[in-house]
Design a protein around this motif. Structure first.
Motif, short mmCIF file in Angstrom:
data_model
loop_
_atom_site.label_atom_id
_atom_site.label_comp_id
_atom_site.label_asym_id
_atom_site.label_seq_id
_atom_site.Cartn_x
_atom_site.Cartn_y
_atom_site.Cartn_z
N LEU A 241 47.95 4.66 29.93
CA LEU A 241 49.23 4.17 29.32
C LEU A 241 49.96 5.32 29.57
O LEU A 241 51.27 4.93 29.72
CB LEU A 241 48.92 4.01 27.80
CG LEU A 241 48.60 2.40 27.51
CD1 LEU A 241 48.15 2.41 26.01
CD2 LEU A 241 49.67 1.50 27.98
N VAL A 242 49.76 6.66 29.63
CA VAL A 242 50.87 7.48 29.51
C VAL A 242 51.68 7.68 30.94
O VAL A 242 52.96 7.53 30.93
CB VAL A 242 50.33 9.15 29.20
CG1 VAL A 242 51.16 10.14 29.45
CG2 VAL A 242 49.91 8.96 27.68
N LEU A 264 63.41 12.30 20.72
CA LEU A 264 62.15 12.11 20.10
C LEU A 264 60.99 11.60 21.09
O LEU A 264 59.88 11.80 21.15
CB LEU A 264 62.50 10.97 18.92
CG LEU A 264 61.00 10.19 18.35
CD1 LEU A 264 60.43 11.28 17.67
CD2 LEU A 264 61.63 9.46 17.36
N MET A 265 61.52 10.69 22.06
CA MET A 265 60.38 10.19 22.93
C MET A 265 59.94 11.44 24.01
O MET A 265 58.76 11.27 24.07
CB MET A 265 61.36 9.21 24.05
CG MET A 265 60.41 8.63 25.05
SD MET A 265 61.44 7.85 26.29
CE MET A 265 62.26 9.06 27.18
N GLN A 266 60.69 12.30 24.12
CA GLN A 266 60.11 13.49 25.03
C GLN A 266 59.12 14.24 24.24
O GLN A 266 57.99 14.62 24.81
CB GLN A 266 61.29 14.38 25.63
CG GLN A 266 62.18 13.76 26.71
CD GLN A 266 61.35 13.12 27.55
OE1 GLN A 266 60.25 13.53 28.05
NE2 GLN A 266 62.08 12.07 28.49
N GLU A 270 55.16 14.75 25.01
CA GLU A 270 54.55 16.16 24.95
C GLU A 270 53.23 16.33 24.21
O GLU A 270 52.48 17.36 24.55
CB GLU A 270 55.67 17.28 24.75
CG GLU A 270 56.70 17.51 25.61
CD GLU A 270 58.03 18.00 25.07
OE1 GLU A 270 57.77 18.69 24.03
OE2 GLU A 270 58.92 18.55 25.62
N ARG A 271 53.30 15.40 23.29
CA ARG A 271 51.93 15.38 22.27
C ARG A 271 50.82 14.53 23.04
O ARG A 271 50.07 14.34 22.23
CB ARG A 271 52.50 15.01 21.06
CG ARG A 271 53.23 16.40 20.26
CD ARG A 271 53.78 15.52 18.95
NE ARG A 271 54.25 16.93 17.95
CZ ARG A 271 55.30 17.47 18.43
NH1 ARG A 271 55.87 17.26 19.60
NH2 ARG A 271 55.58 18.44 17.46
N GLY A 272 51.27 13.89 24.08
CA GLY A 272 50.23 12.75 24.83
C GLY A 272 50.37 11.42 24.31
O GLY A 272 49.51 10.78 24.79
N HIS A 273 51.54 11.06 23.90
CA HIS A 273 51.64 9.63 23.53
C HIS A 273 52.36 8.77 24.46
O HIS A 273 53.42 9.48 24.93
CB HIS A 273 52.35 9.63 21.90
CG HIS A 273 51.46 10.18 20.96
ND1 HIS A 273 50.32 9.83 20.41
CD2 HIS A 273 51.96 11.34 20.28
CE1 HIS A 273 49.80 10.69 19.73
NE2 HIS A 273 50.76 11.41 19.40
#
Length: 320
Positions: A241-242, A264-266, A270-273
């Protein structure tokens, strides 16, 4: 609540042989949606468990509209109301008429946030018209393919509309610029969605105007590969998915106009979502297999968003 009354002659098909009986009432529930899902610009969509409910009653004359919930007091309350226009179009397509209609809309889908509110309004109105026709019994209800076609004509693209019609995930395409098609994806059982919704609104027409008429071939190839991978990730291998939600066709060009959304998206990526801009924004959508927690909720608040976990929805339904 807001409401108004307008008068008009018979609604629906001109000179129709079938005129619906006054007092016939139907209720429908229609989900919101997210489109694009990163790379699938105008061709991938996902139905989200955030619903508008619409009740339509055949009235003696004219158009009566009452609106509760989201955007009450901000939308037209006469025959210009999008749901009313869709009901009339559905009746016209079915070849029937009604002396008038009374609408009661209870809205939960935020408007102008990239969560498919306009598509849901159109699909809900068309589905209500279809249910009225079915209740009369002299014409068949509209098919899912007809609902996709008619709702996409309103929208100009089928991704949000098809998701609200069919539910789950959808792949959509067009033929000749005026024929619209969609197929439902059987999503992996672990797929779930989390939306991040701001108070600010965004105009789809404005954000579309930010997009270039041409893009580099390498970017086009990149998005083709990621869109194809997106179908795999959604249906059989969510570990992709990522990678599958990366995009070069629209999100980079809209980033400057929506700095909080992009930030927010970035930060989420960066947290793997697998975070994307939801439709034309400004909401952000995360597609994944685990529930998000306090860390992501705090991050959302820092950027001025509210985190809301939403189930994947089924398609529009008539409430019996």
């Amino acid at each position: 609540m807001s409401n108004a009354v307008s008068t008009a002659s018979s609604l629906g098909a001109p000179d129709a042989e079938i005129v619906l009986a006054e007092g016939t009432t139907v209720r429908v529930r229609v989900p919101g949606s997210s489109a694009n899902l990163g790379p699938g610009f105008d061709c991938l969509g996902l139905a989200l468990g955030l619903y508008d409910e619409i009740q339509v009653t055949v009235a003696a004359a004219g158009v009566v509209v009452a609106v509760d919930g989201e955007s009450a007091g901000e939308v037209p309350t006469d025959e210009r109301h999008l749901v009313a226009r869709a009901v009339v179009r559905g009746l016209e397509f079915a070849g029937v008429a009604a002396p008038g209609i009374a609408l009661a809309c209870v809205n939960a889908i935020p408007h102008s946030r990239g969560l498919g509110s306009s598509a849901a309004a159109v699909v809900g109105g068309l589905a209500a018209a279809s249910a009225l026709v079915a209740a009369d019994g002299r014409r068949p209800a509209l098919t899912e393919s007809e609902l996709v076609q008619l709702s996409s004509e309103f929208e100009g693209h089928p991704d949000n509309a098809a998701a609200s019609v069919l539910g789950a995930g959808v792949v959509t395409w067009t033929r000749g610029g005026s024929e619209y098609f969609a197929r439902r994806l059987d999503l992996h059982a672990d797929i779930r969605a989390t939306s991040f919704i701001p108070q600010t609104q965004s105009s789809t027409a404005h954000t579309r105007g930010l997009l270039p008429d041409a893009v580099p071939r390498t970017d086009a190839v990149f998005n083709v590969s990621r869109s194809a991978l997106g179908v795999v990730a959604l249906t059989s291998d969510p570990t992709c998915l990522v990678d599958a939600t990366l995009d070069r066709l629209h999100q980079p060009y809209r980033a400057e106009a929506m700095p909080a959304t992009n930030g927010l998206m970035q930060a989420l990526r960066e947290r793997g979502h697998a975070a994307t801009v939801s439709g034309a924004g400004p909401s952000v959508l995360v597609i994944g297999t685990v529930d998000l927690g306090d860390d992501e909720a705090r991050l959302a608040t820092e950027f001025g968003f509210e985190m809301v976990a939403l189930p994947i929805a089924g398609g529009v339904e008539v409430i019996r």
